[in-house]
Design an enzyme around this catalytic site. Structure first.
Site, PDB file in Angstrom:
ATOM      1  N   HIS A  74      -0.078   3.076  11.723  1.00  0.00           N
ATOM      2  CA  HIS A  74       1.118   3.921  11.710  1.00  0.00           C
ATOM      3  C   HIS A  74       1.037   5.069  12.713  1.00  0.00           C
ATOM      4  O   HIS A  74      -0.028   5.403  13.219  1.00  0.00           O
ATOM      5  CB  HIS A  74       1.398   4.464  10.305  1.00  0.00           C
TER       6      HIS A  74
ATOM      7  N   HIS B 139      -2.777   5.096  14.832  1.00  0.00           N
ATOM      8  CA  HIS B 139      -4.102   4.935  14.236  1.00  0.00           C
ATOM      9  C   HIS B 139      -4.003   3.974  13.061  1.00  0.00           C
ATOM     10  O   HIS B 139      -2.914   3.576  12.650  1.00  0.00           O
ATOM     11  CB  HIS B 139      -4.696   6.277  13.808  1.00  0.00           C
TER      12      HIS B 139
ATOM     13  N   GLU C 143      -2.902  14.701  11.263  1.00  0.00           N
ATOM     14  CA  GLU C 143      -3.886  14.404  10.222  1.00  0.00           C
ATOM     15  C   GLU C 143      -5.306  14.697  10.695  1.00  0.00           C
ATOM     16  O   GLU C 143      -5.783  14.097  11.664  1.00  0.00           O
ATOM     17  CB  GLU C 143      -3.782  12.934   9.810  1.00  0.00           C
TER      18      GLU C 143
ATOM     19  N   HIS D  25       0.864  -1.187   0.000  1.00  0.00           N
ATOM     20  CA  HIS D  25       0.000   0.000   0.000  1.00  0.00           C
ATOM     21  C   HIS D  25       0.901   1.237   0.000  1.00  0.00           C
ATOM     22  O   HIS D  25       1.685   1.434   0.928  1.00  0.00           O
ATOM     23  CB  HIS D  25      -0.875  -0.025   1.253  1.00  0.00           C
TER      24      HIS D  25
ATOM     25  N   HIS E 224      -5.923  12.686  14.166  1.00  0.00           N
ATOM     26  CA  HIS E 224      -4.817  11.865  14.650  1.00  0.00           C
ATOM     27  C   HIS E 224      -3.579  12.745  14.629  1.00  0.00           C
ATOM     28  O   HIS E 224      -3.004  12.993  13.576  1.00  0.00           O
ATOM     29  CB  HIS E 224      -4.647  10.617  13.781  1.00  0.00           C
TER      30      HIS E 224
END
Length: 428
Positions: free
Chosen positions: A329, A365, A335, A286, A359
């Protein structure tokens, strides 16, 4: 009303609503045609490098200096900079969607509710994130933000944004970028909800593409600027100006939307996120969310943005032997996320359209228990993520929630429970 637009980002545009109003070969002739006044709006310092310099010449019926004296305006929900935040724990935070009030008349300005803040408008760093809850149009009222530019993400209801340079129509799935210092007003046609990023730092620009090459992500030609249009109706106007974190009001006997012609590259823009050319993995793993960056406001540290505007639109997932949702991560960047419509693949339950999450720097999260189970048990065939549009305002500065955000009744007290089912599955 059918609106016309010009396409491009950073372009040198020119437009006139009356033929011959735009000077040819010069910016400020001794006498402007049709008895107009020349006025310059500068979005950068005069001596900024040519490639970064932003300014627009306006040719208007009366200059913007013709206004009454300003007096303080009350708007208790609008905050600016880290100083206006409150202490919050280093926990992941999430807010339920807030309904648009029915019994309280709220236009775009009155309906602004600040959710998180960072930085300092006077130091020209950081951003604030606001939620707009509006149910009536601004008529003889205009808003000028002297603190920062505003990126408006429509979520519920159509916005018709009249600016000094013309009119933008913005529907859910589209965004509007409104330059610092430019007057605008917003008309709505029912209960309306939108997210707003107020950027105090470097103006938003398209990100560099690096190894991607010359094509991909957001294309400059898909950003639309208005054409010149002016109001001719006589009558008073209220001017509300955000200046140094406070609101100030004045009255003038004419419309501020009296620009008959203009040329420059400091312009309001709209963008349809459906035109974003998504880049992704076609082998394994990803990729980082930076591949979804639409606009960036750089800081003095290369690659570490004052703010990135990132979207997660419909797209194909085809990576092999890969956990396809975002991985778990912790990040040096902070964020703030919102959901325009549909479902976010990492949070199938609990994160609803019109909702928000935060976050902050180094707060862990990632996918909830349901998303993890689905992703690890799925047969990895090509998969289309459809009916989804989430976005993120990502900043190098830690966000401080406001008192309204923490005490307004919308915070999801059970958010952390979405990870409670992630048991220890270690099998030595």
């Amino acid at each position: 009303m059918t609106l016309r637009y010009q396409s491009g980002f950073g372009n040198e545009f020119a437009s006139e609503a009356v033929e011959g109003a735009l000077p040819i070969g010069r910016n400020s002739p001794q006498r402007v045609a049709h008895g107009l006044y020349a006025e310059l709006l500068s979005g950068t310092a005069f001596t900024a490098p040519r490639a970064e310099n932003r300014r627009t010449w306006l040719y208007r019926r009366q200059p913007s200096v013709v206004t009454g004296a300003f007096a303080p305006c009350a708007q208790p929900w609008l905050k600016t900079g880290a100083k206006d935040g409150v202490a919050a724990p280093p926990d992941p935070l999430r807010w339920h969607p807030l309904p648009v009030p029915e019994n309280e008349p709220l236009d775009f300005v009155d309906g602004l509710r600040t959710v998180v803040v960072n930085g300092d408008a006077d130091a020209q760093t950081g951003i604030a994130v606001h939620l707009v809850l509006a149910n009536r149009s601004m008529t003889r009222r205009a808003f000028v933000n002297a603190d920062g530019e505003m990126l408006v993400v429509a979520q519920q209801g159509r916005l018709v944004i009249t600016t000094e340079l013309g009119v933008l129509e913005v529907s859910p799935g589209e965004v509007a970028l409104l330059p610092r210092g430019m007057a605008f007003k917003v008309a709505v046609d029912g209960p309306t909800r939108a997210y707003v990023c107020e950027n105090y730092g470097a103006p938003f620009r398209l990100p560099e593409l690096g190894p991607i090459g010359s094509n991909g992500l957001a294309n400059a030609r898909d950003f639309l600027a208005p054409v010149a249009a002016f109001e001719s109706e006589a009558g008073d106007y209220e001017i509300v100006k955000k200046y140094g974190g406070a609101l100030w009001g004045a009255r003038q006997d004419h419309t501020p939307f009296n620009v008959v012609a203009w040329h420059g590259n400091l312009v309001p823009l709209k963008y349809d996120t459906a035109r974003f050319n998504t880049i992704g993995s076609i082998s394994f793993d990803h990729p980082d969310p930076s591949i979804f960056t639409v606009l960036t406001s750089p800081s003095d540290t290369p690659g570490t943005a004052n703010c990135d505007f990132v979207i997660f639109p419909p797209r194909w997932l085809v990576a092999e032997d890969t956990f396809r949702p975002p991985w778990y991560h912790r990040n040096v960047m902070s964020e703030f996320m919102g959901l325009v419509h549909g479902q976010y693949d990492a949070k199938p339950e609990g994160f609803k359209p019109g909702g928000m999450s935060l976050h902050n720097c180094m707060v862990p999260h990632g996918p909830d228990t349901e998303a993890f189970a689905k992703a690890t048990g799925a047969e990895l065939a090509p998969q289309k993520l459809d009916d989804t549009l989430a976005f993120m305002f990502e900043s190098r500065w830690r966000f401080h929630p406001t008192a309204w955000a923490m005490e307004g009744g919308a915070i999801d007290a059970a958010y952390a429970e979405c990870w409670a089912g992630l048991a220890d599955g270690f099998k030595p």
